[in-house]
Design a protein around this motif. Structure first.
Motif, PDB file in Angstrom:
ATOM      1  N   LYS A 154       0.837  -1.219   0.000  1.00 17.91           N
ATOM      2  CA  LYS A 154       0.000   0.000   0.000  1.00 17.91           C
ATOM      3  C   LYS A 154       0.859   1.250   0.000  1.00 17.91           C
ATOM      4  CE  LYS A 154      -4.494  -1.188   1.361  1.00 17.91           C
ATOM      5  NZ  LYS A 154      -5.281  -1.564   2.504  1.00 17.91           N
ATOM      6  N   SER A 178      -1.307  -6.567   2.069  1.00 17.04           N
ATOM      7  CA  SER A 178      -1.352  -6.267   3.508  1.00 17.04           C
ATOM      8  C   SER A 178      -2.757  -6.474   4.075  1.00 17.04           C
ATOM      9  CB  SER A 178      -0.811  -4.876   3.807  1.00 17.04           C
ATOM     10  OG  SER A 178      -1.426  -3.900   3.020  1.00 17.04           O
ATOM     11  N   ASP A 179      -3.794  -6.261   3.230  1.00 19.04           N
ATOM     12  CA  ASP A 179      -5.161  -6.579   3.695  1.00 19.04           C
ATOM     13  C   ASP A 179      -5.301  -8.074   3.935  1.00 19.04           C
ATOM     14  OD1 ASP A 179      -5.998  -3.991   3.721  1.00 19.04           O
ATOM     15  OD2 ASP A 179      -6.781  -4.048   1.659  1.00 19.04           O
ATOM     16  N   ARG A 182      -3.732  -8.828   7.206  1.00 15.89           N
ATOM     17  CA  ARG A 182      -4.645  -8.421   8.271  1.00 15.89           C
ATOM     18  C   ARG A 182      -5.742  -9.477   8.434  1.00 15.89           C
ATOM     19  NH1 ARG A 182      -5.078  -3.159   6.607  1.00 15.89           N
ATOM     20  NH2 ARG A 182      -3.758  -1.985   8.015  1.00 15.89           N
ATOM     21  N   VAL A 188      -1.041  -4.945  11.480  1.00 12.64           N
ATOM     22  CA  VAL A 188      -0.352  -4.227  10.407  1.00 12.64           C
ATOM     23  C   VAL A 188      -0.287  -2.752  10.771  1.00 12.64           C
ATOM     24  CG1 VAL A 188      -0.433  -3.561   7.962  1.00 12.64           C
ATOM     25  CG2 VAL A 188      -1.073  -5.880   8.641  1.00 12.64           C
ATOM     26  N   GLY A 189       0.872  -2.135  10.595  1.00 11.43           N
ATOM     27  CA  GLY A 189       1.032  -0.713  10.902  1.00 11.43           C
ATOM     28  C   GLY A 189       1.541   0.036   9.691  1.00 11.43           C
ATOM     29  N   ARG A 190       1.853   1.316   9.904  1.00 11.88           N
ATOM     30  CA  ARG A 190       2.277   2.137   8.775  1.00 11.88           C
ATOM     31  C   ARG A 190       3.506   2.961   9.160  1.00 11.88           C
ATOM     32  NH1 ARG A 190       0.263   2.286   3.958  1.00 11.88           N
ATOM     33  NH2 ARG A 190       0.065   4.221   2.772  1.00 11.88           N
ATOM     34  N   SER A 264       2.011   8.945   9.610  1.00  9.96           N
ATOM     35  CA  SER A 264       2.832   7.824  10.076  1.00  9.96           C
ATOM     36  C   SER A 264       4.226   8.319  10.456  1.00  9.96           C
ATOM     37  CB  SER A 264       2.909   6.751   8.996  1.00  9.96           C
ATOM     38  OG  SER A 264       3.184   7.340   7.755  1.00  9.96           O
ATOM     39  N   GLU A 337       4.960   6.351   2.280  1.00  8.97           N
ATOM     40  CA  GLU A 337       4.334   5.637   3.397  1.00  8.97           C
ATOM     41  C   GLU A 337       4.036   4.218   2.948  1.00  8.97           C
ATOM     42  OE1 GLU A 337       1.405   7.998   6.073  1.00  8.97           O
ATOM     43  OE2 GLU A 337       0.984   8.553   4.005  1.00  8.97           O
ATOM     44  N   TYR A 338       4.168   3.270   3.869  1.00  8.68           N
ATOM     45  CA  TYR A 338       3.945   1.872   3.500  1.00  8.68           C
ATOM     46  C   TYR A 338       3.502   1.074   4.718  1.00  8.68           C
ATOM     47  CZ  TYR A 338       8.599   1.723   5.546  1.00  8.68           C
ATOM     48  OH  TYR A 338       9.666   1.884   6.399  1.00  8.68           O
ATOM     49  N   ASP A 339       2.884  -0.066   4.448  1.00  7.29           N
ATOM     50  CA  ASP A 339       2.434  -0.950   5.528  1.00  7.29           C
ATOM     51  C   ASP A 339       3.572  -1.865   5.980  1.00  7.29           C
ATOM     52  OD1 ASP A 339      -0.066   0.094   5.513  1.00  7.29           O
ATOM     53  OD2 ASP A 339      -1.033  -1.600   4.487  1.00  7.29           O
ATOM     54  N   TYR A 340       3.573  -2.186   7.261  1.00 11.95           N
ATOM     55  CA  TYR A 340       4.533  -3.159   7.775  1.00 11.95           C
ATOM     56  C   TYR A 340       3.839  -3.963   8.865  1.00 11.95           C
ATOM     57  CZ  TYR A 340       5.321  -0.870  12.280  1.00 11.95           C
ATOM     58  OH  TYR A 340       5.159  -0.382  13.545  1.00 11.95           O
TER      59      TYR A 340
END
Lengths: 581, 416
Positions: A154, A178-179, A182, A188-190, A264, A337-340
Motif C-alpha cells: 500500500k 497487507s489486507d 490483516r 499491520v502498521g504504517r 505515520s 508511506e507503506y504498511d509493515y
C-alpha cells in the motif's frame, strides 16, 4: 511446486533466495519488476557505522551483499579509523546500475532459482500453514513462503501536495497483500521514509564544494575478495545555509509531514531537511554530500536533504546551496508511506508465530537500510531451508553478531520508528568487530553448508593461536599492550590476516575478557528457556504491566525477558522462581 | 560540597545519643551517637560500628551500637553512654543535623522524621516509600549525568561521519569523575542508613501445630533469642542464620490464635509478618486443604510443606520439608537465598543487597571510564559508561539503550 517462494527481489529477498537455493531448495522469486532486482532505492552506498559490520557478517555466512559491493564499489572508506578496531566500519559508494545488474545476473544464473514477474495478492494458508501464494497471473504453491516486500505494501508517495501510489519512483504498489495479512490475523502498521532529489552532474559547480576522497588503499568488504575491479571516484561536500532554511520554514505548511498529510512515523536518525530546520533551529548550516549514483552517469544523490516539500520549494532551497545554484533536477525528493507488520509477531527465526511456514524479512518488519534487510533475508532463508529439512533452527545470539542483536531487538522491543542498527545497540561491541566477522560466523556457514572448504579458515585460526601462545610464553604480550606498540615490533613476519587479529586480541585483552565475562552471565540467562505457552497469570504478585508485556512479547528465554522495557529485576526474580520450580 | 559542610553550626558540638529503632517494632535495637566524641564513647562497646565523618548521615562522627531489642539491655547501654559524656538527643535532632549539614533535603528530612515517630505500620510504610523516592531520584540524577555523557560518547562513535561536535576525551574524563564522586557520596549515605544494614527478615507463619517451631529449630539448630517485650508472656522467637544470605529468621505465634489470651503476642507476630522481607507459610502436609492463598497479601512468600516424611509429597509449587529427617531444608535455604540475594520482589524496602551491589558496580565502572579515557580511546570510555548505566538501570528500571538513543537524537542533528 517449489520448495520456497520468496516475494520480493530487494536486498532481503536476494539473500533469502540465495540461501535457500544454495542449501539445495528449488526457489521461486516473485517480483513486481525483474529489472529492479537489488535496486538501491535511496542512497547508492553500502555499509557505514554498524551497518558495515552487518555486511561483513552476511559475507561470513555465505551471503552476497559484500561481494556485490566489492564488484561494483566506486569509493571505499573505512570509518572511525582514528578510533579502535571495535568501532571501525567499512562503507562504499556503489554504481547502483552495476549493482542491480550484478544481482540480476546472479539470481538468473543460480541453478535452483526461478525469477518471475507478478504481483502477489495473497498468502495461501491451510490449517495454519502457508502453502504458497496467489499472484495476479497465477497461483504458486510452495512449502515455505518468505515475504520481503520492502516499501511496496500500500505504498503512497508524497511530493508536496501531490500523492501517487507506488513503492519507489515510477514503480507500482502491492495494494492487496497487507489486507490479506490483516485478514490472516496479523497486526499491520504504517511507517514513512523519504529520499532526496537527484541532480544532473553537469549542472553542479564543483569548485564551490569540498572534495572527499576515498581511502588511498581501499579495503574490500568480503573475506573472499582479492581485488576491486571498478575505478575509484570521489564525492563532494557542501552545506545548506540560512537562505535555504528560510525558504523551508516559509513553506512548512506545504510539507506533508507538517501539513498533516502524513501521520505515520519516520525515523529520527534520518530526518528530512524540514525536520532538521525545525528541530535544530540554532544550527545555521547542514552538511550535504553530493554522491554519484553511477560511475559515469549524470545522476547525483544529495545526501542530507531528504524532503517531501513540493518541487518548486525543492528547486528554490537547493539552488541557494553553494555549488548547486544552477541545479537541474532529474528527480524530486519524496516521502513514501507503506504498511509493515510489527515484528513482535515473529519468532527468533523470523518465522511468524501466527502462520507456520511463513517468514518476514526486511522493511516489512519495520526496519530501514539495505544491510538490515540483507541480514534478515539471510536468516529467514536459512531457517526456511532448515525447516524444510527438519533440522534445528538457526538463531544468532546477541554476543555473536549484530544480526543477532537486530533480530532480538526486533522481536522484543516496542518500536516507534523504523529500526536501524547502531553500534550502541550492541552491548558486546568489542567482540562484534568488523575485522572478526569471518572468525565469528564462518563456522556456522560451514555447518549450514553455505560455505564449503574450511582448510584456509582452520589454518588461519591455528596461526593466530600459535602466535598468541608464542607472545605469551616469551612475555612480549606485555610490550604489545603498550598503546604505541605494534605487532610488527614484537613478532614480525606474520601474514596480515593473522597479525591484525593477534594484535587486537592481546592489546585489548582486559576489555575483551570483561566482555566475555558479561557474555557468560548473559548466556546463563539465555539458557533458561520459557515455555512458549507459559501461563504468566499463574505467577502471583507479578505486576500487571510486566504480565502484559511478557504476554505480548512471549520471550523465549529469561534473558530475552530481561531485555523487555517495563519488566523489572523483581519481576524477573518471580519468573525465575516459577521456572525453577 | 566543602562549603556546605560549614553549615554544621557550632551549637552541634555536643555528642547526642538516641535509640534509632522504633520502640517495640523490631527485634534488634540500634543505639546511635553523633558528634565529636561519638567514636571515643562507643569504642570498645560490643556491637559498636564506628563511622568517621563526613561520610555519615550527619557528616559528623557517628557510632551505631547494635543489640537485641530488649528494654533492660538498651536501658543499661544508654546509661553507660550518657555517663561517658553524651546527652540524649531531642526528638528529630539527628535528622536536623543531617538536614543542616546539607546531607539530606527537606523532603527526606520529613520522611525520616515520620519514620522515627510513625506509630502505625501503614504510616511507617509510607515514610519508607518517601525516603525511597528521594533515594531513587538521587540515583536517577546521577544516571541522567551518565546518560548525557554516554550519549555524547556514543554519538562520537556511531555518527563519526556526520557534522557533529566531538566530545573531547578530557571533558569526558572530567564528567565521568563528577558522576563517580556523586555516586560515592550517595553510597556513603546509604551505608549509614538503617534500612540498608539490617538483615532481611524471614518470618515463619502458619496455623498452630503446622510445624513452624520444629522447622525453626531445624533451621537454627535451636539457637534463638526470646524477645522480651513488656506486657506479653509469649512472643516472637528470632535467630540470625545463613540461608544463602544472612537473614533473621522469626517464628511467630499461629495466625489462628488471635482470639486467645495471648492476643497481644499474636498482634506482634502479625506485625512481624507484615514487616518481613519474605514469609515462609508453613502448612502441614498431612492435612488436606493446605493452601497457598493464606500467604499475606503483597508479601513475597514461599509455601513450605512440613512433616513430609509422614505424607506423600504433592502440590505444584512450594518446598517439601521434614524437620525430623532434614528433607528439603537445603532446598528451602537455597530458595530463600535466591529470592533475597537478588532483591525481594514486592517488598517495600528497595534499598536491598542487590541494589547496593549494583551501585558499587556502577561506581567501579565509572572509575574505570575515567582511567580508560587516559590510555585507550572513546570507545573504551563508552564501554565503561555503558556498564555503569546497566548497573544504574538495574536500580532505576530505565532501559539503557533507549535512553541513550533518545538523548543522541534529541541533542544532535543527524542523518542523511
Amino acid at each position: 511446486m517449489h520448495d520456497v517462494v520468496v516475494v520480493g527481489a530487494g536486498h532481503a529477498g536476494i539473500e533469502a533466495a540465495l540461501a535457500c537455493a544454495r542449501m539445495g531448495h528449488e526457489t521461486l522469486v516473485l517480483t513486481l519488476s525483474v529489472d529492479a532486482t537489488g535496486r538501491m532505492s535511496c542512497n547508492p552506498a553500502i555499509g557505514g557505522l554498524a551497518k558495515g559490520q552487518i555486511v561483513r557478517e552476511i559475507d561470513a555466512l555465505g551471503g552476497e551483499m559484500a561481494r556485490a559491493t566489492d564488484a561494483t564499489g566506486i569509493q571505499f572508506r573505512m570509518l572511525n579509523t582514528r578510533k579502535g578496531p571495535a568501532v571501525r566500519s567499512p562503507r562504499a559508494q556503489c554504481d547502483k546500475n552495476l549493482y542491480e545488474r550484478h544481482m540480476t545476473r546472479l539470481l538468473s544464473s543460480e541453478p535452483r532459482i526461478t525469477l518471475v514477474e507478478d504481483t502477489v495478492e495473497e498468502v495461501r494458508v491451510e490449517g495454519g500453514r502457508a502453502v504458497g501464494v496467489r499472484g495476479r497471473k497465477s497461483d504458486y504453491p510452495a512449502r515455505a513462503v518468505i515475504l520481503t516486500t520492502g516499501t511496496f505494501l500500500k505504498a503512497l508517495q508524497h511530493c508536496g501536495e501531490v500523492k501517487r501510489t507506488g513503492g519507489r519512483i515510477h514503480e507500482p504498489s502491492a495494494e492487496r497483500l497487507s489486507d490479506n495479512l490483516r485478514g490472516l490475523g496479523f497486526e499491520v502498521g504504517r511507517l514513512k521514509t523519504g529520499t532526496p532529489a537527484r541532480i544532473r552532474r553537469g549542472s553542479i559547480d564543483f569548485d564551490r564544494t569540498k572534495i572527499q576522497h576515498g581511502d588511498p588503499e581501499p579495503v574490500p568488504f568480503s573475506h573472499f575478495t582479492t581485488s576491486l575491479p571498478q575505478p575509484q571516484t570521489v564525492c563532494w561536500i557542501t552545506w545548506t545555509g540560512e537562505p535555504a532554511h528560510e525558504i523551508i520554514r516559509a513553506n512548512l505548511h506545504r510539507a506533508p509531514m507538517y501539513s498533516g498529510q502524513i501521520t505515520s512515523v519516520g525515523p529520527r536518525y534520518c530526518p528530512s531537511i524540514e525536520d532538521k530546520v525545525v528541530r535544530f533551529r540554532e544550527k545555521t548550516r547542514h552538511q550535504v554530500f553530493i554522491e554519484p549514483e553511477t560511475l559515469d552517469g549524470e545522476s547525483m544523490y544529495l545526501n542530507g536533504v531528504s524532503t517531501s516539500t513540493p518541487p518548486d520549494v525543492q528547486e528554490a532551497f537547493i539552488r541557494t546551496i553553494p555549488g548547486l545554484e544552477k541545479a537541474e533536477f532529474l528527480r524530486y525528493g519524496y516521502a513514501v508511506e507503506y504498511d509493515y507488520a510489527p515484528p513482535h509477531q515473529l519468532r527468533p527465526t523470523l518465522e511468524t508465530r501466527r502462520v507456520e511456514g511463513l517468514w518476514f524479512a526486511g522493511q516489512i518488519n519495520g526496519t530501514s537500510g539495505y544491510e538490515e534487510a540483507g541480514g534478515q533475508g539471510l536468516v529467514a532463508g536459512i531457517n526456511a531451508a532448515l525447516k524444510l529439512e527438519g533440522r534445528p533452527p538457526f538463531v544468532l545470539r546477541r554476543d555473536e553478531a549484530y544480526i543477532g542483536v537486530m533480530i532480538d531487538d526486533l522481536i522484543r522491543l516496542e518500536h516507534r520508528e523504523p529500526y536501524r542498527m547502531f553500534t550502541s545497540r550492541a552491548e558486546y561491541r568489542l567482540l562484534l568487530r568488523s575485522d572478526n566477522a569471518d572468525r565469528r560466523l564462518m563456522p556456522h556457514a560451514f555447518a549450514l553448508g553455505l560455505l564449503r572448504d574450511r582448510t584456509a579458515f582452520d589454518a588461519r585460526e591455528q596461526a593466530i593461536g600459535e602466535a598468541i601462545r608464542e607472545l605469551r610464553r616469551s612475555g612480549r604480550d606485555a610490550i604489545l599492550r603498550r598503546p604505541e606498540a605494534t605487532i610488527d615490533e614484537v613478532l614480525p613476519g606474520l601474514p596480515r590476516a593473522v597479525a591484525g587479529q593477534v594484535e587486537i586480541e592481546l592489546k585489548y585483552e582486559g576489555y575483551i575478557r570483561r566482555q566475555e565475562g558479561a557474555v557468560q552471565k548473559f548466556r546463563r540467562l539465555e539458557s533458561k528457556i520459557i515455555p512458549e505457552k507459559f501461563n504468566y497469570s499463574r505467577i502471583r504478585h507479578l505486576r500487571f504491566e510486566a504480565r502484559e508485556k511478557l504476554e505480548r512479547v512471549r520471550p523465549a528465554s529469561l534473558g530475552q525477558a530481561s531485555r523487555i522495557a517495563g519488566v523489572t529485576p523483581a519481576d524477573l526474580q518471580l519468573l525465575m522462581v516459577h521456572l525453577g520450580n | 560540597m566543602a562549603g556546605r559542610r560549614s553549615r554544621t553550626s557550632s551549637a552541634d558540638a555536643d555528642t547526642i545519643v538516641a535509640v534509632a529503632t522504633p520502640p517495640g517494632a523490631g527485634l534488634r535495637a540500634v543505639v546511635r551517637l553523633s558528634g565529636p566524641d561519638a567514636l571515643a564513647i562507643a569504642s570498645g562497646l560490643p556491637g559498636a560500628v564506628l563511622l568517621r565523618g563526613p561520610r555519615t548521615s550527619t557528616r559528623e562522627d557517628v557510632a551505631e551500637i547494635h543489640l537485641p531489642s530488649s528494654p533492660p539491655l538498651v536501658r543499661r547501654l544508654l546509661d553507660s553512654v550518657l555517663r561517658r559524656g553524651a546527652r540524649p538527643a531531642r526528638p528529630g535532632e539527628f535528622t536536623l543535623r543531617a538536614f543542616l549539614s546539607g546531607r539530606i533535603d527537606l523532603a527526606q528530612a520529613e520522611a525520616v522524621e515520620q519514620l522515627i515517630s510513625a506509630e502505625g505500620e501503614e504510616e511507617r510504610r509510607a515514610a519508607v516509600d518517601q525516603l525511597q523516592g528521594a533515594f531513587s531520584s538521587r540515583v536517577r540524577a546521577i544516571e541522567d549525568q551518565v546518560l548525557d555523557l554516554g550519549a555524547d560518547a556514543e554519538a562520537a562513535i556511531d555518527f563519526a561521519d556526520q557534522d557533529i561536535e566531538v566530545l573531547p576525551v578530557e571533558e569526558a574524563r572530567r564528567r565521568a569523575e563528577q558522576a563517580r564522586a556523586a555516586l560515592e557520596l550517595l553510597l556513603a549515605e546509604c551505608a549509614s542508613r538503617r534500612i540498608l544494614e539490617v538483615r532481611p527478615v524471614v518470618a515463619l507463619c502458619g496455623r498452630p501445630n503446622a510445624g513452624k517451631s520444629s522447622l525453626f529449630n531445624a533451621l537454627t539448630g535451636g539457637r534463638a533469642i526470646v524477645t522480651d517485650v513488656p506486657g506479653t508472656t509469649r512472643d516472637v522467637l528470632a535467630s540470625d542464620v545463613e540461608m544463602g544470605v544472612p537473614v533473621r529468621l522469626l517464628d511467630t505465634a499461629g495466625i489462628q490464635e488471635a482470639h486467645g489470651p495471648d492476643g497481644d503476642a499474636v498482634r506482634r507476630a502479625r506485625a512481624a509478618v507484615e514487616t518481613a522481607d519474605l514469609v515462609l507459610l508453613v502448612v502441614d502436609a498431612t492435612e488436606s486443604g493446605a493452601r497457598e492463598d493464606l500467604l499475606p497479601r503483597g508479601r513475597p512468600g514461599i509455601l513450605v510443606r512440613s512433616k513430609c516424611d509422614l505424607a506423600p509429597a504433592a502440590g505444584p509449587s512450594g518446598v517439601d520439608t521434614s524437620a525430623r529427617t532434614g528433607q528439603g531444608l537445603d532446598e528451602l535455604r537455597r530458595t530463600v537465598g535466591r529470592l533475597l540475594s537478588e532483591g525481594s520482589p514486592g517488598a517495600r524496602f528497595r534499598l536491598d543487597l542487590r541494589q547496593k551491589a549494583l551501585l558499587h558496580e556502577a561506581r567501579e565502572a565509572l572509575a574505570r571510564s575515567v582511567g580508560g579515557a587516559l590510555g585507550l580511546g572513546m570507545e573504551f570510555v563508552a564501554l565503561d559508561l555503558r556498564a555503569a548505566l546497566d548497573s544504574l538501570g538495574g536500580v532505576t528500571g530505565r532501559n539503557v539503550e533507549e535512553g541513550l538513543l533518545d538523548r543522541i537524537f534529541s541533542r544532535f542533528c543527524l542523518g542523511k
